[in-house]
Write an enzyme that holds these catalytic residues in place. Sequence first.
Site, PDB file in Angstrom:
ATOM      1  N   GLY A 285      71.689 -98.961 -55.462  1.00 37.43           N
ATOM      2  CA  GLY A 285      71.493 -99.480 -56.816  1.00 37.43           C
ATOM      3  C   GLY A 285      70.657-100.747 -56.825  1.00 37.43           C
ATOM      4  N   ASP A 286      70.878-101.616 -55.849  1.00 36.75           N
ATOM      5  CA  ASP A 286      70.079-102.839 -55.737  1.00 36.75           C
ATOM      6  C   ASP A 286      68.615-102.488 -55.491  1.00 36.75           C
ATOM      7  OD1 ASP A 286      72.596-104.098 -55.808  1.00 36.75           O
ATOM      8  OD2 ASP A 286      72.739-104.039 -53.619  1.00 36.75           O
TER       9      ASP A 286
END
Length: 301
Positions: free
Chosen positions: A251-252
Site C-alpha cells: 500500500g505504501d
Amino acid sequence: MIYTVTFNPAIDYVVRLDKALEVGEVNRAVGEDCVLGGKGINVSGVLRELGCESVALGFVAGETGAWLERGLAAQGLCTDFIHLDHGMTRINVKIKASEETELNGAGPAIPASALQQLEEKLDGLTENDVLILAGSIPSSMPQDTYERLLARLDGKGVRCVVDATRALLANVLPFHPFLIKPNNHELGELVGRELTGDAEITAAARTLQEKGARNVLVSMAGDGALLVDEAGGVHRIGCPKGKVVNSVGAGDSMVAGFVAGYLKTGRYDEALRLGTACGSATAFSLGLAKRSEIETLLATL
C-alpha cells in the site's frame, strides 16, 4: 519537495526458521535480516526508486534510532528526524516459520514538545510541496494529531496525502486532503456497509469526496484498484499477474507510485498506472519494489 512522516519507525529483525516455532524451546534460525522501515519511510524508499526526492520526517531515539538513521542515509534517503531525549526506536521481531509470528515493540514516548518541533518543520511547507501521512499514531501522542497537522496547513495549498483507517481518516476529510487511499474493506467501514462491486465502491468513494476528500484511491488487492478523481472521473485498473510473496509495504508503494506519477504527468490515469505497478512490484518481491521490477509491470498495464 515531498515529505513523508513516520511517527513510530522501526527496525524489523526478521528471523527465518525451517520448521515450526517451538514455544518454550531453543529455536535456531536458518537466516536473518534487518529491515529499516515504517509506512512513511517505505513511501520514501519507493519514491527514491522512481527518481523522486523526498525527505523522511518523524521521531527517533537512542542507539537504535541512530542506527536506523545511518542505515537510511546509506540507502540514499534524506531524513530530518526529531531526536528524542529518552527511550529507543523500536525493534520488531518477525519470525517466519511454518506460521508467521510477530512481536512489535512499543517505541518511545513522544512528548508534546517533540510534536511541536514537527509542526514547526511543517510550517515552512508551501503549495509546491506534498505531505504524506501514513499509518497509525502512537498511544503517547494525541489521537487528533493528523487533524492538527492538516488544520495547521489549511489554506497553504500543500497537497496532503493520508493513508490511514477509521476515525484517523474520517476526521481529516474536512481539510480537503489531496489523496486518501483506503482499501475496499476500510472504505466499507467508513460508510458503514459492506461494498460489493465497482458501482458500490464508486458511490462510497463519492461519499468521502462530498465530505472533503479530493481524490479517493481504493485498493482491492488482487482485483486491482479504482480511483475517483476530483474532476468526477472514475478510473479502473486490474492487477498485473504475479505471485504474491509479501504484502508488507504494498500500500505504501502504491501511494508512492501515485504521487510520483501525478507529479510527473499531471494525469490521474497515469498516476493510477504507476501506483498499481509499484504496489504489485512490492507484493511480488521479498522487499520494497525496485525500479526494474516496477518498469516491467508498468509495461503490462
